[in-house]
Write a protein that holds these residues in place. Structure first.
Motif, mmCIF file in Angstrom:
data_model
loop_
_atom_site.group_PDB
_atom_site.id
_atom_site.type_symbol
_atom_site.label_atom_id
_atom_site.label_comp_id
_atom_site.label_asym_id
_atom_site.label_seq_id
_atom_site.Cartn_x
_atom_site.Cartn_y
_atom_site.Cartn_z
ATOM 1 N N UNK A 266 45.611 30.700 1.542
ATOM 2 C CA UNK A 266 45.722 29.593 2.130
ATOM 3 C C UNK A 266 44.660 29.275 3.399
ATOM 4 N N UNK A 267 44.058 30.593 3.524
ATOM 5 C CA UNK A 267 43.367 30.625 5.040
ATOM 6 C C UNK A 267 41.976 31.293 4.313
ATOM 7 N N UNK A 268 40.779 30.442 4.602
ATOM 8 C CA UNK A 268 39.672 30.877 4.276
ATOM 9 C C UNK A 268 38.992 32.059 4.958
ATOM 10 N N UNK A 269 39.253 32.360 6.188
ATOM 11 C CA UNK A 269 39.008 33.415 6.910
ATOM 12 C C UNK A 269 39.669 34.879 6.239
ATOM 13 N N UNK A 270 40.910 34.644 5.965
ATOM 14 C CA UNK A 270 41.483 35.745 5.535
ATOM 15 C C UNK A 270 41.244 36.071 4.102
ATOM 16 N N UNK A 271 40.923 35.290 3.269
ATOM 17 C CA UNK A 271 40.337 35.386 2.062
ATOM 18 C C UNK A 271 39.246 36.282 2.098
ATOM 19 N N UNK A 272 38.154 35.780 2.949
ATOM 20 C CA UNK A 272 37.117 36.380 3.013
ATOM 21 C C UNK A 272 37.177 37.911 3.644
ATOM 22 N N UNK A 273 38.106 38.073 4.504
ATOM 23 C CA UNK A 273 38.106 39.430 5.015
ATOM 24 C C UNK A 273 38.800 40.220 3.947
ATOM 25 N N UNK A 274 39.696 39.924 3.339
ATOM 26 C CA UNK A 274 40.279 40.510 2.299
ATOM 27 C C UNK A 274 39.207 41.105 1.035
ATOM 28 N N UNK A 275 38.272 40.391 0.870
ATOM 29 C CA UNK A 275 37.303 40.659 -0.279
ATOM 30 C C UNK A 275 36.482 41.593 0.512
ATOM 31 N N UNK A 276 35.950 41.225 1.568
ATOM 32 C CA UNK A 276 34.842 42.190 2.215
ATOM 33 C C UNK A 276 35.571 43.665 2.359
ATOM 34 N N UNK A 277 36.655 43.891 2.807
ATOM 35 C CA UNK A 277 37.591 45.017 2.972
ATOM 36 C C UNK A 277 37.776 45.672 1.544
ATOM 37 N N UNK A 278 37.812 44.943 0.443
ATOM 38 C CA UNK A 278 38.058 45.658 -0.746
ATOM 39 C C UNK A 278 36.769 46.240 -1.131
ATOM 40 N N UNK A 279 35.392 45.367 -0.966
ATOM 41 C CA UNK A 279 34.283 45.654 -1.239
ATOM 42 C C UNK A 279 33.802 47.031 -0.580
ATOM 43 N N UNK A 280 34.085 47.194 0.545
ATOM 44 C CA UNK A 280 33.825 48.326 1.541
ATOM 45 C C UNK A 280 34.760 49.342 1.048
ATOM 46 N N UNK A 281 35.995 49.440 0.753
ATOM 47 C CA UNK A 281 36.841 50.498 0.394
ATOM 48 C C UNK A 281 36.644 51.071 -1.129
ATOM 49 N N UNK A 282 36.088 50.369 -1.953
ATOM 50 C CA UNK A 282 36.183 50.701 -3.447
ATOM 51 C C UNK A 282 34.654 51.125 -3.563
ATOM 52 N N UNK A 283 34.359 51.905 -4.688
ATOM 53 C CA UNK A 283 33.092 52.379 -4.997
ATOM 54 C C UNK A 283 32.679 52.194 -6.243
ATOM 55 N N UNK A 284 31.560 51.995 -6.730
ATOM 56 C CA UNK A 284 31.293 51.944 -8.239
ATOM 57 C C UNK A 284 29.831 53.005 -8.276
ATOM 58 N N UNK A 285 29.932 53.877 -9.019
ATOM 59 C CA UNK A 285 28.742 54.905 -8.886
ATOM 60 C C UNK A 285 28.070 54.965 -10.164
ATOM 61 N N UNK A 286 26.967 54.623 -10.196
ATOM 62 C CA UNK A 286 25.943 54.617 -11.278
ATOM 63 C C UNK A 286 25.014 55.709 -10.848
ATOM 64 N N UNK A 287 25.025 56.788 -11.980
ATOM 65 C CA UNK A 287 24.081 57.834 -11.683
ATOM 66 C C UNK A 287 22.959 57.786 -12.838
ATOM 67 N N UNK A 288 21.673 57.769 -12.213
ATOM 68 C CA UNK A 288 20.632 57.741 -12.940
ATOM 69 C C UNK A 288 19.567 57.228 -11.816
ATOM 70 N N UNK A 289 18.233 56.834 -12.356
ATOM 71 C CA UNK A 289 17.196 56.977 -11.689
ATOM 72 C C UNK A 289 17.210 55.514 -11.013
ATOM 73 N N UNK A 290 16.654 55.590 -9.930
ATOM 74 C CA UNK A 290 16.375 54.113 -8.981
ATOM 75 C C UNK A 290 14.853 53.893 -9.131
ATOM 76 N N UNK A 291 14.567 52.732 -9.290
ATOM 77 C CA UNK A 291 13.223 52.154 -9.423
ATOM 78 C C UNK A 291 12.604 51.845 -7.931
#
Length: 427
Positions: free
Chosen positions: A402-427
């Motif tokens: 119901x609260x936009x700021x709370x929704x945005x904070x929840x998404x930001x926290x989840x993105x910072x907490x979780x990790x997605x690791x792709x092993x390989x060369x970077x260009x």
């Protein structure tokens, strides 16, 4: 009552959206597809998995298309890309009460089949205009609704078309998922990029159209042929140019009257008045202008989030419309009118092997009255190749509240907490 559901590749929208909705309605379902074994495997894989989106806690795990008290789903192999083959396959079974597809590619074939069997459906001409962006541009210009400079490009044309002002956006006329869509800054680059795309997509018509600068939005609608619901819309954040990957969608309501009226006028000009529709438009200096019309529910798991935000089953509503039911006078309001939603895609930025991903399903949001969920789109062990399309998604973080700021904070926290690791060369 009998439902024919038309699909090609398996999608969560079909397996976890339309099939469970049909089971709840007690419909006898035949799923016609050119990939029946893949659909059976997809159904088996999803049993017991969390439903996509942000369902209420009592929703529990998805049971796929299986309702213990409902009729089973039958898979029927068929060349669904050919309307004649589709009609003949349906004719060999008991008469259907509804024929439905959620595929961008199969709306015209499905509309022709619905017309043949005299059941409610889309107009096949409007389905073609929605699918083919060149036909869409031509129709909007003919009706005086919009004038966006564009030109078709076919293999062997030999030179870039005249009359274009650069930069332009080059795209397949019937493309999806941002595939082979890019900004082009000169006639020379247009010729080069067109040749490259034609080498990958021989025989396809491309469209070069003027670049419409501004903020990208969506308008989500559902019509019964007489009444059209405006469900709301999202603001879309895109990747850096020259590509156009949708990275994040944020609920944007209410839709401004000028944008709402223009999009509805454009859809009326295209005769898009029946069933679900997901329209993308730019709000720029000269006002709203259409980018594309998708004759289906919004995709990439946004359909589930939108259902949860509105507190209704959109998949069931679509089926009811195709069964001939009329929509109520007023559309649902998100969480009583105060709802907010974010759909945030995790996009791979380099190739390699995906070796670490978060688990799927709902998770604590850390915010009051916020539902948070994660859905993996690629699995650990998958090879990741960068395509500059929606195929680069690794997963999606979704939240509603119901609260936009709370929704945005929840998404930001989840993105910072979780990790997605792709092993390989970077260009």
């Amino acid at each position: 009552m009998r439902l024919c559901l038309i699909a090609s590749k398996p999608t969560d929208s079909v397996i976890l959206g339309f099939l469970p909705a049909a089971a709840r309605l007690g419909l006898e379902v035949v799923l016609l597809t050119d990939q029946p074994e893949e659909h059976e495997r997809a159904l088996a894989r999803t049993r017991g998995l969390p439903r996509p989106g942000c369902p209420r806690p009592q929703a529990g795990p998805s049971d796929g298309a299986r309702d213990p008290d409902g009729p089973p789903v039958r898979f029927l192999g068929c060349d669904v890309w050919d309307a004649r083959e589709l009609i003949c396959a349906i004719a060999g079974r008991p008469a259907p009460h509804a024929i439905v597809s959620n595929s961008d590619h199969l709306q015209t074939q499905t509309a022709l089949a619905a017309a043949y069997f005299d059941v409610p459906g889309k107009d096949w001409r409007s389905a073609m205009r929605a699918k083919n962006k060149s036909l869409m541009r031509r129709r909007l210009a003919e009706t005086g609704t919009e004038h966006v400079a564009s030109a078709e490009i076919r293999a062997g044309d030999g030179h870039p078309p005249d009359g274009l002002r650069y930069p332009v956006v080059l795209k397949p006329a019937e493309g999806v998922a941002s595939e082979d869509v890019m900004l082009v800054i000169s006639p020379e680059e247009l010729a080069m990029r067109s040749a490259q795309i034609h080498s990958r997509r021989p025989g396809e018509t491309l469209l070069a159209e003027e670049y419409l600068s501004g903020e990208l939005h969506t308008l989500e609608t559902l019509g019964d042929g007489k009444r059209t619901w405006v469900l709301g819309g999202f603001r879309t954040r895109l990747s850096p140019l020259p590509f156009f990957i949708e990275e994040r969608l944020t609920w944007s309501a209410p839709v401004p009257d000028a944008a709402r009226d223009h999009v509805l006028d454009a859809l009326s000009s295209l005769d898009v008045t029946f069933g679900a529709c997901h329209t993308e438009y730019v709000e720029g200096s000269r006002g709203p202008a259409l980018i594309e019309v998708n004759d289906r529910l919004i995709g990439d798991h946004c359909d589930f989030v939108l259902s949860d935000l509105l507190g209704v089953d959109l998949f069931e509503l679509v089926l009811r419309v195709h069964l001939g039911e009329s929509l109520p006078a007023a559309p649902p309001r998100p969480w009583g009118g105060a709802g907010h939603a974010v759909i945030d895609y995790v996009v791979a930025d380099h190739p390699g092997t995906l070796t670490a991903v978060p688990s799927a399903g709902p998770r604590p949001s850390g915010e009051r009255d916020v539902l948070l969920s994660y859905r993996p789109l690629r699995a650990a062990g998958d090879r990741i190749d960068i395509t500059h399309t929606n195929r680069d998604y690794l997963g999606v973080v979704s939240a509603i509240g119901t609260d936009a700021a709370a929704v945005e904070n929840a998404v930001a926290t989840a993105r910072a907490r979780d990790s997605w690791l792709v092993t390989g060369s970077r260009s």
